[in-house]
Write a protein that holds these residues in place. Structure first.
Motif, PDB file in Angstrom:
ATOM      1  N   THR A  60       0.831  -1.201   0.000  1.00  0.00           N
ATOM      2  CA  THR A  60       0.000   0.000   0.000  1.00  0.00           C
ATOM      3  C   THR A  60       0.867   1.252   0.000  1.00  0.00           C
ATOM      4  OG1 THR A  60      -0.121   0.084   2.419  1.00  0.00           O
ATOM      5  CG2 THR A  60      -1.824  -1.191   1.264  1.00  0.00           C
ATOM      6  N   ASP A  61       0.300   2.333  -0.462  1.00  0.00           N
ATOM      7  CA  ASP A  61       1.030   3.600  -0.504  1.00  0.00           C
ATOM      8  C   ASP A  61       1.206   4.219   0.877  1.00  0.00           C
ATOM      9  OD1 ASP A  61       1.296   3.512  -3.265  1.00  0.00           O
ATOM     10  OD2 ASP A  61      -0.615   4.546  -3.607  1.00  0.00           O
ATOM     11  N   GLU A  62       0.483   3.716   1.872  1.00  0.00           N
ATOM     12  CA  GLU A  62       0.532   4.302   3.207  1.00  0.00           C
ATOM     13  C   GLU A  62       1.653   3.731   4.069  1.00  0.00           C
ATOM     14  OE1 GLU A  62      -2.315   3.091   1.827  1.00  0.00           O
ATOM     15  OE2 GLU A  62      -2.975   5.098   1.221  1.00  0.00           O
TER      16      GLU A  62
END
Length: 214
Positions: A60-62
């Protein structure tokens, strides 16, 4: 002969061969010099299809570390794990809901030291097709499969260079459809490719149904 048996045999035959293996990236070499690294493991899940594939994830980008990158399921070795193999199986269960009892272990391959401070043991396992995998929402944005033949073919990779912290860093990358496979993941794959190819140069992994794989 089963896919598991063939993979094990090739790994065994490659032991003792003088191979060009990636041990670390540039910052990983700095960590080794300081003597500080965290043990970690990843699972390389090979799906036992007529043309075998490998399960990969997109992070994920987080995530604070390597956001959005393609990776194998994996993470650090916890005190309760049964070593790197136990950690790889546990992480695969947590990240993609891959039951550990569905993984037939092949063995481990070359350690890799990352610039973020992880000493990674890649664990190879063969899994049956058709398992209902579920991404862990906080870590995994997508789960996908790439043909093993594609991953193991060095012609699919390109060497790139970037300057990082005042030093020139070389890395490899390839694209599968719209996904970029590079960095540590690409190095682990290329190390495995060199082992399997060196063990029986020019031959193929053959399925009992007559399918062949380099």
């Amino acid at each position: 002969m089963s896919l598991v048996t063939q993979l094990r045999a090739r790994l065994d035959r490659s032991h003792g061969l003088d191979l060009d293996i990636f041990e670390s990236d540039i910052r990983g070499e700095d960590i080794r010099a300081r003597g500080a690294a965290v043990d970690a493991a990843v699972l390389i899940p090979v799906v036992d299809r007529p043309a075998p594939t490998v399960i990969l994830t997109q992070r994920t980008d987080e995530l604070p570390s390597h956001p959005g990158q393609v990776a194998f399921p994996g993470g650090k070795v916890d005190p309760g794990d049964e070593g790197p193999v136990g950690a790889a199986l546990r992480e695969a269960e947590e990240e993609i809901a891959l039951p550990r009892d569905r993984v037939e272990l092949v063995g481990t391959t070359d350690l890799y030291l990352t610039g973020t401070g992880f000493h990674i043991t890649p664990v190879i396992g063969v899994v049956p097709p058709g398992i209902d995998l579920v991404p862990e929402a906080g870590e995994v944005a997508a789960i996908f499969e790439v043909p093993l033949e594609t991953l193991l073919d060095p012609a699919n990779y390109r060497e790139r260079e970037i300057e990082w912290q005042g030093r020139l860093r070389r890395y490899h990358e390839m694209y599968w459809e719209d996904r970029r496979i590079w960095g540590v993941t690409a190095s682990i794959i290329m190390n495995l490719s060199r082992r399997l190819r060196a063990a029986t140069e020019g031959s193929s992994l053959s399925r009992s149904d007559g399918k062949n794989l380099r």
